[in-house]
Each structure stands twice: as C-alpha cells, then as structure tokens.
Design an enzyme around this catalytic site. Structure first.
Site, PDB file in Angstrom:
ATOM      1  N   GLU A  82      45.493  44.525  65.998  1.00 18.35           N
ATOM      2  CA  GLU A  82      45.247  43.483  65.005  1.00 18.35           C
ATOM      3  C   GLU A  82      45.680  42.120  65.532  1.00 18.35           C
ATOM      4  O   GLU A  82      44.986  41.119  65.341  1.00 18.35           O
ATOM      5  CB  GLU A  82      46.023  43.781  63.709  1.00 18.35           C
ATOM      6  N   CYS A 111      51.864  43.147  61.649  1.00 15.63           N
ATOM      7  CA  CYS A 111      50.426  42.876  61.589  1.00 15.63           C
ATOM      8  C   CYS A 111      49.983  42.548  60.173  1.00 15.63           C
ATOM      9  O   CYS A 111      49.129  41.684  59.970  1.00 15.63           O
ATOM     10  CB  CYS A 111      49.649  44.060  62.149  1.00 15.63           C
TER      11      CYS A 111
END
Length: 167
Positions: A82, A111
């Site tokens: 991510e 994330c």
C-alpha cells in the site's frame, strides 16, 4: 467453455495479485492496486526501497529476531504494498483522493493511516489481517473495507464504517 467475465472488483484485484508476484519479502507477499474512476492509477508490492539489496540477499531482520506478524513494523527493510502504491501515485502526480485500493491482505495500522490521509474511501481485500487499531481507525474515519470472496461476491463494510458515520 468460455471463461466468465470478471466483475470490476475481481478485475482490479487481479492487478493486486499480479503486483504481489514482484514481492521481495521472504515472510509475506502482498500486492496493491489503486483505482479511481475504474482506471488503475498505481500498483505496489512489498519490498525494499529502490536500489537496496533485497531481503532474499541479506536476510529478514524480523525473522531473525522472531518478531511476530503485525508488531514492530519499523524493524523491516521493506515498505508495504500500500505504501509503495501511494508513493508511486505521488511520484507520477496522480490524485488518488476518493479512490479505491485493492490489497491482497488487509492493511496494517501504518498503511491504514496513510490510506485515510491519502483520501482513499474504499479498501477491497482478499485476506483479513488482525490489527484492531487499524480496524478501529478505519471505522472512525469512515473508510469502507470490503472483502472480495472467491466467488466474486463482496462482504460489504465489514467494520461498519458507514453505520458509524450515520450513512
């Protein structure tokens, strides 16, 4: 026999799965694809910053120290899928605000915070990841997390972000 046409969520998750094949992590391979207006904006996989030696060459510090999954993320040479996808979008000057991120594994707390601040509104995952703080913050922020099932169906808003936001 003709293969069934994938729905949009299946289609975009395939990009995340393809990105996952590039991982250099020796503990867990993860892929991500950021989509906006049914267009792929960026992809990412977990691995070390560009130009650095891969964990397969130097070993995994987390493994050597017996660090459990989900703990002490700072003791890792790599970035998460991510993070790499968000960085790739930024490097290319692409807005991801209002988009969806497809991730093969549910985002961790680090994330999740990045996804919230990037303005991404929806996360589609294949595999859950037990991070209660991430789940709580996603819900508080109104971040919808959906699970893509094997049959292509969606388990919608698994933590109730829409309900918490009064939608």
């Amino acid at each position: 026999m003709e293969k069934a046409r994938p729905n949009w969520d299946q289609y975009f998750m395939e990009f995340a799965e393809l990105a996952r094949t590039r991982t250099t992590c020796i503990r867990r391979g993860v892929g991500a694809a950021i989509v906006k207006d049914n267009r792929v904006i960026a992809t990412g996989y977990n691995g070390v910053p560009k130009g650095l030696r891969h964990c397969s060459e130097v070993g995994c510090l987390r493994q050597q120290l017996n660090v459990p999954s989900g703990k002490m993320h700072e003791l890792c040479r790599g970035l998460h899928a991510e993070q790499n996808a968000i960085i790739q979008a930024a490097c290319m000057g692409s807005s991801i605000e209002g988009g969806t991120i497809y991730v093969t594994t549910q985002p961790c707390i680090i994330c999740t915070k990045m996804i919230i601040n990037a303005g991404i509104k929806r996360v589609v995952i294949k595999e859950p990841y037990p991070d209660e703080l991430a789940m709580s913050m996603a819900t508080e922020a109104g971040l919808v997390i959906d699970v893509l099932n094997e049959d292509g169906s969606i388990q919608h808003d698994i933590y109730g972000a829409e309900k918490a936001a009064g939608k």
